[in-house]
Design an enzyme around this catalytic site. Structure first.
Site, PDB file in Angstrom:
ATOM      1  N   LYS A  22      40.558 -20.993 -21.118  1.00 14.13           N
ATOM      2  CA  LYS A  22      40.867 -19.987 -20.140  1.00 14.13           C
ATOM      3  C   LYS A  22      39.882 -19.737 -19.229  1.00 14.13           C
ATOM      4  O   LYS A  22      39.773 -19.526 -18.144  1.00 14.13           O
ATOM      5  CB  LYS A  22      41.346 -18.597 -20.805  1.00 14.13           C
ATOM      6  CG  LYS A  22      41.149 -17.487 -19.826  1.00 14.13           C
ATOM      7  CD  LYS A  22      41.654 -16.135 -20.572  1.00 14.13           C
ATOM      8  CE  LYS A  22      40.414 -15.593 -21.314  1.00 14.13           C
ATOM      9  NZ  LYS A  22      39.492 -14.644 -20.547  1.00 14.13           N
ATOM     10  N   ASN A  23      38.584 -19.556 -19.674  1.00 11.91           N
ATOM     11  CA  ASN A  23      37.346 -19.342 -18.992  1.00 11.91           C
ATOM     12  C   ASN A  23      36.796 -20.284 -17.980  1.00 11.91           C
ATOM     13  O   ASN A  23      35.915 -20.068 -17.184  1.00 11.91           O
ATOM     14  CB  ASN A  23      36.185 -18.757 -19.897  1.00 11.91           C
ATOM     15  CG  ASN A  23      36.489 -17.136 -20.473  1.00 11.91           C
ATOM     16  OD1 ASN A  23      37.177 -16.571 -20.034  1.00 11.91           O
ATOM     17  ND2 ASN A  23      35.553 -16.649 -21.188  1.00 11.91           N
ATOM     18  N   CYS A 121      34.419  -1.355 -18.543  1.00 10.90           N
ATOM     19  CA  CYS A 121      35.531  -1.987 -19.238  1.00 10.90           C
ATOM     20  C   CYS A 121      35.194  -1.549 -20.709  1.00 10.90           C
ATOM     21  O   CYS A 121      34.295  -1.317 -20.969  1.00 10.90           O
ATOM     22  CB  CYS A 121      35.701  -3.571 -19.147  1.00 10.90           C
ATOM     23  SG  CYS A 121      34.318  -4.536 -19.821  1.00 10.90           S
ATOM     24  N   ARG A 126      29.293  -3.882 -17.462  1.00 13.22           N
ATOM     25  CA  ARG A 126      29.555  -5.046 -16.950  1.00 13.22           C
ATOM     26  C   ARG A 126      29.529  -4.904 -15.293  1.00 13.22           C
ATOM     27  O   ARG A 126      30.475  -5.028 -14.705  1.00 13.22           O
ATOM     28  CB  ARG A 126      30.656  -5.706 -17.394  1.00 13.22           C
ATOM     29  CG  ARG A 126      30.919  -5.857 -19.029  1.00 13.22           C
ATOM     30  CD  ARG A 126      31.987  -6.625 -19.314  1.00 13.22           C
ATOM     31  NE  ARG A 126      32.016  -8.069 -18.996  1.00 13.22           N
ATOM     32  CZ  ARG A 126      32.953  -8.951 -19.390  1.00 13.22           C
ATOM     33  NH1 ARG A 126      34.072  -8.366 -20.207  1.00 13.22           N
ATOM     34  NH2 ARG A 126      32.972  -9.979 -19.354  1.00 13.22           N
ATOM     35  N   ASP A 312      31.867 -14.389 -27.387  1.00 11.04           N
ATOM     36  CA  ASP A 312      33.411 -14.361 -27.407  1.00 11.04           C
ATOM     37  C   ASP A 312      33.882 -14.451 -29.136  1.00 11.04           C
ATOM     38  O   ASP A 312      34.785 -14.660 -29.358  1.00 11.04           O
ATOM     39  CB  ASP A 312      33.951 -15.059 -26.474  1.00 11.04           C
ATOM     40  CG  ASP A 312      33.749 -14.580 -25.115  1.00 11.04           C
ATOM     41  OD1 ASP A 312      33.516 -13.129 -24.949  1.00 11.04           O
ATOM     42  OD2 ASP A 312      34.311 -15.159 -24.067  1.00 11.04           O
ATOM     43  N   ARG A 404      46.664 -12.251 -23.034  1.00 17.87           N
ATOM     44  CA  ARG A 404      45.864 -12.498 -21.972  1.00 17.87           C
ATOM     45  C   ARG A 404      44.918 -13.882 -22.311  1.00 17.87           C
ATOM     46  O   ARG A 404      44.694 -14.814 -21.220  1.00 17.87           O
ATOM     47  CB  ARG A 404      44.662 -11.454 -21.851  1.00 17.87           C
ATOM     48  CG  ARG A 404      45.276 -10.015 -21.391  1.00 17.87           C
ATOM     49  CD  ARG A 404      44.096  -9.128 -20.923  1.00 17.87           C
ATOM     50  NE  ARG A 404      43.289  -9.804 -20.301  1.00 17.87           N
ATOM     51  CZ  ARG A 404      41.778  -9.372 -20.332  1.00 17.87           C
ATOM     52  NH1 ARG A 404      41.405  -8.368 -20.688  1.00 17.87           N
ATOM     53  NH2 ARG A 404      41.011 -10.198 -19.105  1.00 17.87           N
TER      54      ARG A 404
HETATM   55  C1  UD1 Z   1      32.109 -14.379 -19.285  1.00 18.73           C
HETATM   56  C2  UD1 Z   1      33.055 -14.652 -20.091  1.00 18.73           C
HETATM   57  C3  UD1 Z   1      33.103 -13.817 -21.104  1.00 18.73           C
HETATM   58  C4  UD1 Z   1      31.972 -13.740 -21.987  1.00 18.73           C
HETATM   59  C5  UD1 Z   1      30.704 -13.637 -20.976  1.00 18.73           C
HETATM   60  C6  UD1 Z   1      29.683 -13.918 -21.748  1.00 18.73           C
HETATM   61  C7  UD1 Z   1      34.704 -15.514 -18.127  1.00 18.73           C
HETATM   62  C8  UD1 Z   1      35.884 -15.378 -17.370  1.00 18.73           C
HETATM   63  N1  UD1 Z   1      34.450 -14.507 -18.896  1.00 18.73           N
HETATM   64  O1  UD1 Z   1      32.170 -13.208 -18.583  1.00 18.73           O
HETATM   65  O2  UD1 Z   1      34.362 -14.191 -21.831  1.00 18.73           O
HETATM   66  O3  UD1 Z   1      32.106 -12.681 -22.824  1.00 18.73           O
HETATM   67  O4  UD1 Z   1      30.760 -14.457 -19.883  1.00 18.73           O
HETATM   68  O5  UD1 Z   1      29.601 -15.165 -22.451  1.00 18.73           O
HETATM   69  O6  UD1 Z   1      33.968 -16.544 -17.973  1.00 18.73           O
HETATM   70  N2  UD1 Z   1      25.419  -8.690 -15.789  1.00 18.73           N
HETATM   71  C9  UD1 Z   1      25.018  -8.105 -15.099  1.00 18.73           C
HETATM   72  N3  UD1 Z   1      25.105  -8.076 -13.946  1.00 18.73           N
HETATM   73  C10 UD1 Z   1      25.558  -8.800 -13.259  1.00 18.73           C
HETATM   74  C11 UD1 Z   1      26.566  -9.914 -14.280  1.00 18.73           C
HETATM   75  C12 UD1 Z   1      26.205  -9.592 -15.274  1.00 18.73           C
HETATM   76  O7  UD1 Z   1      24.111  -6.964 -15.495  1.00 18.73           O
HETATM   77  O8  UD1 Z   1      25.986  -8.965 -11.996  1.00 18.73           O
HETATM   78  C13 UD1 Z   1      25.218  -8.658 -17.246  1.00 18.73           C
HETATM   79  C14 UD1 Z   1      26.388  -8.003 -18.142  1.00 18.73           C
HETATM   80  O9  UD1 Z   1      26.768  -6.689 -18.355  1.00 18.73           O
HETATM   81  C15 UD1 Z   1      26.258  -8.571 -19.593  1.00 18.73           C
HETATM   82  C16 UD1 Z   1      25.548 -10.025 -19.210  1.00 18.73           C
HETATM   83  O10 UD1 Z   1      25.045  -9.817 -18.034  1.00 18.73           O
HETATM   84  O11 UD1 Z   1      25.667  -7.911 -20.227  1.00 18.73           O
HETATM   85  C17 UD1 Z   1      26.242 -11.159 -19.296  1.00 18.73           C
HETATM   86  O12 UD1 Z   1      27.507 -11.168 -18.611  1.00 18.73           O
HETATM   87  P1  UD1 Z   1      28.136 -12.586 -17.797  1.00 18.73           P
HETATM   88  O13 UD1 Z   1      27.763 -13.775 -18.476  1.00 18.73           O
HETATM   89  O14 UD1 Z   1      28.146 -12.097 -16.255  1.00 18.73           O
HETATM   90  O15 UD1 Z   1      29.646 -12.268 -18.302  1.00 18.73           O
HETATM   91  P2  UD1 Z   1      30.804 -12.550 -17.309  1.00 18.73           P
HETATM   92  O16 UD1 Z   1      30.594 -13.752 -16.733  1.00 18.73           O
HETATM   93  O17 UD1 Z   1      31.528 -11.279 -17.110  1.00 18.73           O
END
Ligand code: UD1
Length: 420
Positions: A22-23, A121, A126, A312, A404
């Site tokens: 999915k991701n 969320c 996030r 995850d 989902r």
């Molecule tokens: C993706 C995955 C999700 C997984 C996560 C971590 C998808 C669609 N989802 O989510 O299933 O749990 O990676 O492996 O691929 N952060 C910030 N600022 C930002 C972006 C991130 O502070 O602009 C922080 C987040 O709050 C979190 C960490 O960085 O603590 C990692 O998040 P991130 O890797 O961005 O997760 P997603 O890409 O949303």
């Protein structure tokens, strides 16, 4: 699906086909915005998040057609000849944070994008500040108003840049990489996410005509192109689904084959399972998972960005440790507040104490079925796993989260011999 009723205690046996990731599929679908197409994606899982993303792309003007796969999955063909809208609305982004991955492609191709801020969320705040900073470095002007991010490219389009992410972000890396593929000149992403799903997207972008070096490493070098073409790409197998069903086999003392996947894809999870007393053997088609005789042993786990143990899989691993011998400490370093499954597992008889970002799990002889409530996708599935192992009936409420991200979960488990 509203709720699941599980009568636990049956060892799972048989063969389960693993779906596409999915991701990986979500950003790949968004990548269709980068070219006139057509982009043909095979092995896309048939889950609600994918339908939501396909729906969003359809509203933006992308032609979307879907054909079912043979056993699992679907083939989705996308053609973005004219993008007629550039807004990802609040209602959608609220339900599925990953819809933010249309931001990079839209601003790169159309010069303008409007995406609702995801807001908080269930698993932490996030933010998307790293995404926005990266796009700003590529020359986009970013404005926040009315709960929306508005990004505009300069008149001549985005320009390549040297970007260092303050911390590893998966979708942030994906957004920046897609935008850079249509930017003028070279972009270098430092401290990029190394997740296999990011590499899968990069490989597809290369087939679309982008030049990308360092795929799968933390330094990704992208030479932007004026235009990209369509291609055909098969989505890689879902490593989280693979890990989840491996835990299902282990927690029930079963013996299963997971097909269409591989041990290499779940290395950090496989290491934990093996240390805990689970046997994993490669087969011609996938992986055989069986529990060795005797009780499982507790193993300490710390979640980290890839190649570390995936956040995850944290909730699923915790479900397993509730019935392992001795104690295990699980530390969550990626997200704050990702322990909402703990009180629910405790209602089923687990012995878990949370201290800050760590949980101490003291193994119990067995779990007992109870009515429980699901809070997010992975927390929900950890309750399903606990229910499979528990004595008696477990009723899991609010399971729409499962739809989902898990394709045909009940059918796959039932085919495995579970009473679901
Ligand atoms: C993706 C995955 C999700 C997984 C996560 C971590 C998808 C669609 N989802 O989510 O299933 O749990 O990676 O492996 O691929 N952060 C910030 N600022 C930002 C972006 C991130 O502070 O602009 C922080 C987040 O709050 C979190 C960490 O960085 O603590 C990692 O998040 P991130 O890797 O961005 O997760 P997603 O890409 O949303």
């Amino acid at each position: 699906m509203d709720r699941i009723l599980i009568r636990g205690g049956r060892p799972l046996r048989g063969r389960i086909p693993i779906s596409g990731a999915k991701n990986a599929a979500l950003p790949l679908l968004a990548a269709s915005l980068l070219s006139e197409g057509p982009l043909v994606l095979e092995n896309v899982p048939d889950v609600v998040d994918i339908a939501s993303m396909a729906g969003l792309l359809g509203e933006l003007g992308v032609g979307v057609s879907i054909a079912n796969g043979e056993e699992v999955g679907q083939t989705i063909t996308l053609a973005a000849r004219d993008v007629k809208d550039i807004t990802a609305p609040y209602d959608l982004v609220r339900k599925m944070r990953a819809s933010v991955v249309v931001l990079g492609p839209l601003v790169a191709r159309c010069g303008h994008a409007r995406v609702s801020l995801p807001g908080g969320c269930a698993i932490g705040t996030r933010p998307i500040d790293f995404h926005l900073k990266a796009l700003a470095q590529l020359g986009a002007e970013i404005e926040l108003a009315g709960g929306y991010v508005e990004a505009r490219a300069p008149a001549g389009g985005l320009v390549g840049a040297d970007i260092t992410f303050p911390a590893v972000t998966v979708t942030g890396t994906e957004n920046a990489m897609m935008a850079a593929a249509l930017a003028r000149g070279e972009t270098v992403l430092h401290n990029a996410a190394r997740e296999p799903e990011v590499a899968d997207l990069a490989n597809c972008l290369v087939k679309m005509g982008a030049e990308i070096e360092g795929i799968g490493t933390d330094t990704i070098r992208i030479q932007g192109r004026d235009r990209l073409s369509g291609t055909t790409h098969r989505v890689l197998p879902d490593r989280i689904e693979t890990g989840t069903y491996a835990v299902a086999a282990a927690i029930t003392g079963g013996d299963v084959e997971l097909t269409g996947t591989s041990i290499e894809l779940i290395k950090s999870v496989a290491d934990v399972l093996v240390a805990s007393g689970v046997e994993l053997t490669p087969t011609a088609n996938g992986i055989r998972v069986a529990r060795e005789n005797g009780r499982l042993a507790g193993v300490d786990i710390m979640t980290e960005p890839f190649p570390g143990f995936p956040t995850d899989m944290q909730a699923q691993a915790m479900a397993l440790m509730t019935v392992a011998g001795g104690a295990a400490m699980i530390t969550e370093t990626v997200f704050e507040n990702r322990c909402m499954h703990v009180p629910e597992l405790c209602r089923m008889g687990a012995n878990i104490n949370v201290h800050g970002a760590s949980a101490i799990i003291r193994g119990v002889a067995g779990l007992s079925g109870a009515p429980v409530m699901a809070t997010d996708l992975r927390a929900s599935v950890s309750l399903v796993l606990a229910g499979l192992a528990a004595e008696g009936e477990t009723e899991i409420n609010r399971v729409y989260h499962l739809d989902r991200g898990y394709e045909r979960l009940e059918a796959k488990l039932a085919a495995f011999g579970a009473d679901v």
